[in-house]
Design a protein around this motif. Sequence first.
Motif, PDB file in Angstrom:
ATOM      1  N   LYS A  19      -0.387  10.561  -2.152  1.00  0.00           N
ATOM      2  CA  LYS A  19       1.002  10.046  -2.111  1.00  0.00           C
ATOM      3  C   LYS A  19       1.526   9.941  -0.674  1.00  0.00           C
ATOM      4  CE  LYS A  19       2.154  11.991  -6.601  1.00  0.00           C
ATOM      5  NZ  LYS A  19       2.169  10.820  -7.468  1.00  0.00           N
ATOM      6  N   THR A  20       1.044  10.797   0.225  1.00  0.00           N
ATOM      7  CA  THR A  20       1.506  10.738   1.620  1.00  0.00           C
ATOM      8  C   THR A  20       0.441  10.149   2.554  1.00  0.00           C
ATOM      9  OG1 THR A  20       0.763  13.022   1.977  1.00  0.00           O
ATOM     10  CG2 THR A  20       3.099  12.702   1.403  1.00  0.00           C
ATOM     11  N   LEU A  21      -0.622   9.538   1.978  1.00  0.00           N
ATOM     12  CA  LEU A  21      -1.703   9.004   2.818  1.00  0.00           C
ATOM     13  C   LEU A  21      -1.184   8.001   3.857  1.00  0.00           C
ATOM     14  CD1 LEU A  21      -4.724   8.590   3.527  1.00  0.00           C
ATOM     15  CD2 LEU A  21      -4.818   6.892   1.694  1.00  0.00           C
ATOM     16  N   ALA A  22      -0.316   7.080   3.411  1.00  0.00           N
ATOM     17  CA  ALA A  22       0.153   6.037   4.336  1.00  0.00           C
ATOM     18  C   ALA A  22       0.922   6.660   5.505  1.00  0.00           C
ATOM     19  CB  ALA A  22       1.019   5.021   3.590  1.00  0.00           C
ATOM     20  N   LEU A  23       1.774   7.620   5.191  1.00  0.00           N
ATOM     21  CA  LEU A  23       2.540   8.296   6.248  1.00  0.00           C
ATOM     22  C   LEU A  23       1.631   9.066   7.193  1.00  0.00           C
ATOM     23  CD1 LEU A  23       5.492   9.939   4.264  1.00  0.00           C
ATOM     24  CD2 LEU A  23       5.673   8.140   5.994  1.00  0.00           C
ATOM     25  N   ARG A  24       0.731   9.840   6.590  1.00  0.00           N
ATOM     26  CA  ARG A  24      -0.144  10.688   7.401  1.00  0.00           C
ATOM     27  C   ARG A  24      -1.078   9.846   8.260  1.00  0.00           C
ATOM     28  NH1 ARG A  24      -3.832  12.770   4.432  1.00  0.00           N
ATOM     29  NH2 ARG A  24      -3.165  12.208   2.337  1.00  0.00           N
ATOM     30  N   TYR A  25      -1.736   8.868   7.639  1.00  0.00           N
ATOM     31  CA  TYR A  25      -2.783   8.131   8.365  1.00  0.00           C
ATOM     32  C   TYR A  25      -2.183   7.294   9.496  1.00  0.00           C
ATOM     33  CZ  TYR A  25      -7.263   5.880   9.138  1.00  0.00           C
ATOM     34  OH  TYR A  25      -8.441   5.451   9.704  1.00  0.00           O
ATOM     35  N   GLU A  26      -1.012   6.725   9.255  1.00  0.00           N
ATOM     36  CA  GLU A  26      -0.379   5.949  10.314  1.00  0.00           C
ATOM     37  C   GLU A  26      -0.083   6.843  11.520  1.00  0.00           C
ATOM     38  OE1 GLU A  26       3.019   3.679   9.041  1.00  0.00           O
ATOM     39  OE2 GLU A  26       3.416   3.005  11.091  1.00  0.00           O
ATOM     40  N   PHE A  75       0.822  -1.216   0.000  1.00  0.00           N
ATOM     41  CA  PHE A  75       0.000   0.000   0.000  1.00  0.00           C
ATOM     42  C   PHE A  75       0.861   1.273   0.000  1.00  0.00           C
ATOM     43  CE2 PHE A  75      -2.545   3.248   2.202  1.00  0.00           C
ATOM     44  CZ  PHE A  75      -3.697   3.218   1.443  1.00  0.00           C
ATOM     45  N   GLU A  76       1.914   1.269   0.823  1.00  0.00           N
ATOM     46  CA  GLU A  76       2.790   2.448   0.960  1.00  0.00           C
ATOM     47  C   GLU A  76       3.437   2.821  -0.382  1.00  0.00           C
ATOM     48  OE1 GLU A  76       2.634  -0.130   2.862  1.00  0.00           O
ATOM     49  OE2 GLU A  76       2.771   0.417   4.988  1.00  0.00           O
ATOM     50  N   SER A  77       3.680   1.809  -1.236  1.00  0.00           N
ATOM     51  CA  SER A  77       4.287   2.071  -2.540  1.00  0.00           C
ATOM     52  C   SER A  77       3.220   2.413  -3.576  1.00  0.00           C
ATOM     53  CB  SER A  77       5.059   0.838  -3.010  1.00  0.00           C
ATOM     54  OG  SER A  77       5.827   0.308  -1.961  1.00  0.00           O
ATOM     55  N   GLU A  78       2.071   1.724  -3.484  1.00  0.00           N
ATOM     56  CA  GLU A  78       0.992   1.992  -4.452  1.00  0.00           C
ATOM     57  C   GLU A  78       0.552   3.455  -4.394  1.00  0.00           C
ATOM     58  OE1 GLU A  78      -1.139  -2.415  -4.334  1.00  0.00           O
ATOM     59  OE2 GLU A  78      -1.909  -0.781  -3.102  1.00  0.00           O
ATOM     60  N   VAL A  79       0.401   4.002  -3.190  1.00  0.00           N
ATOM     61  CA  VAL A  79      -0.087   5.388  -3.094  1.00  0.00           C
ATOM     62  C   VAL A  79       0.871   6.359  -3.773  1.00  0.00           C
ATOM     63  CG1 VAL A  79      -1.550   5.141  -1.041  1.00  0.00           C
ATOM     64  CG2 VAL A  79       0.882   5.661  -0.737  1.00  0.00           C
ATOM     65  N   VAL A  80       2.149   6.004  -3.828  1.00  0.00           N
ATOM     66  CA  VAL A  80       3.147   6.889  -4.431  1.00  0.00           C
ATOM     67  C   VAL A  80       3.164   6.749  -5.959  1.00  0.00           C
ATOM     68  CG1 VAL A  80       5.622   7.381  -4.584  1.00  0.00           C
ATOM     69  CG2 VAL A  80       4.578   6.888  -2.357  1.00  0.00           C
ATOM     70  N   HIS A  81       2.909   5.536  -6.466  1.00  0.00           N
ATOM     71  CA  HIS A  81       3.145   5.280  -7.886  1.00  0.00           C
ATOM     72  C   HIS A  81       1.905   5.124  -8.762  1.00  0.00           C
ATOM     73  CE1 HIS A  81       7.503   4.933  -7.629  1.00  0.00           C
ATOM     74  NE2 HIS A  81       7.327   4.320  -6.467  1.00  0.00           N
ATOM     75  N   ALA A  82       0.825   4.541  -8.239  1.00  0.00           N
ATOM     76  CA  ALA A  82      -0.302   4.189  -9.110  1.00  0.00           C
ATOM     77  C   ALA A  82      -0.871   5.438  -9.795  1.00  0.00           C
ATOM     78  CB  ALA A  82      -1.387   3.474  -8.306  1.00  0.00           C
ATOM     79  N   GLY A  83      -1.228   5.291 -11.053  1.00  0.00           N
ATOM     80  CA  GLY A  83      -1.868   6.372 -11.806  1.00  0.00           C
ATOM     81  C   GLY A  83      -0.906   7.269 -12.557  1.00  0.00           C
TER      82      GLY A  83
END
Length: 396
Positions: free
Chosen positions: A256-263, A3-11
């Motif tokens: 792109k920073t969702l994983a960092l922020r949400y954690e 997930f942490e990589s997908e948010v940065v790259h997908a799309g």
Amino acid sequence: MKFESEVVHAGDRKRQCAGLPIPATTPIHLGTTFFYNSAETLDRVLGNPEEGFSYARYANPTNTALEELTTCIERGHGSLATASGMSAVQIALQAALTDRPHTVLAAHALYGATVGLLDNVLAPFGVDVKYVDICDLNLLQETVEKLRPGAIFIESISNPLLRVGDIQQIAAIARENGAALVVDNTFATPMLLRPLELGAHIVVHSATKYLAGHGDVLGGIVVSDEQHDAAVHSISRIVGPLLGPFESYLTMRGIKTLALRYERQCTNAHKVAQWLASHPAIERVYYCADPQHPDAATIGRLFAPGLFGAILSFEIRGAGKEDVLAFMNRLKMIVPGTSLGDVHSLLLYPLIASHRNVSPKMRERMGIRENLVRVAAGIEAAGDIMQDLDQALKSA
Ligand SMILES: *Cc1c(COP(=O)(O)O)cnc(C)c1O
């Protein structure tokens, strides 16, 4: 990919502009009209057998890149990025009801505007709306079998008391009875749970909250399974509630920073909830990590390990409305606003905001007391959030 990589790259990095190298990050495409070197290509694109852009009400490259990103992180077949969370909810319900009975069975604890949409926008057009406690699975099953609704609408975490229905079981009941399950996953985000993996048909988000995440975008997302994606897009192509290119860009940038922020937000909420539990000015704390939580077993099964959401609610001992307002006035860092999911912590008072139009008797029945407030933890230092609450509670 995790997930942490997908948010940065997908799309990103899928589309090339003629003559230009591929930009690493999707640019803002403002053009409303697209043409091709051959009219035959335009003919195929307009006829829809060939993928492509022709007119901005149908699709826009920045918007489409965001949709590819949300499809990936919610494990859907396709997405639609819309101008608000509420337009996402409306389109999701219309798509769900297209080939089904016009009856919606909704969770009785829902975002206020969603209740407004059901009762004041859809009901006048002949949609029958009923509400049920989705945490009572026996009652839910009985109601679904009797009512035979076309759609069941729930939120993955309810507001402000943070109840969690068993999406897997609810999806099974929906599927046995021919109903579509639509889940508003705004509070949980795909980092905590992914409703489509649990059997839901359509997921919606207010992208205004965690996805965009910085308090500067109003937007919504619909993510559908294979069965419903075409209906969502055919409604959208006609009505045109697409999220604009600039907001699509900001939302992509936010995710792109969702994983960092949400954690971080979850960790902060957990720390604050634990600290408040033994605070003398606090009567009761609501948080999903509480072992006494009525849905603790469901939470243990559905949530990503170690994360319990970034929202907590608490009751201030002996406080009436004036005391709560005075407490809010004393806050120095936490923003006493109506939203959630931003980098800054936000505090909402349901009595004057989300539940303003609910009668006192109904509020009582829902368990929403006059001394209840909700905090959406930001990414600040946890100690600063506690310190701000502490000083504001001191004279409570
Ligand atoms: C904010 C919110 C909505 C509505 O989203 P908007 O972007 O304000 O239109 C819907 N559901 C939930 C759970 C929300 O928090």
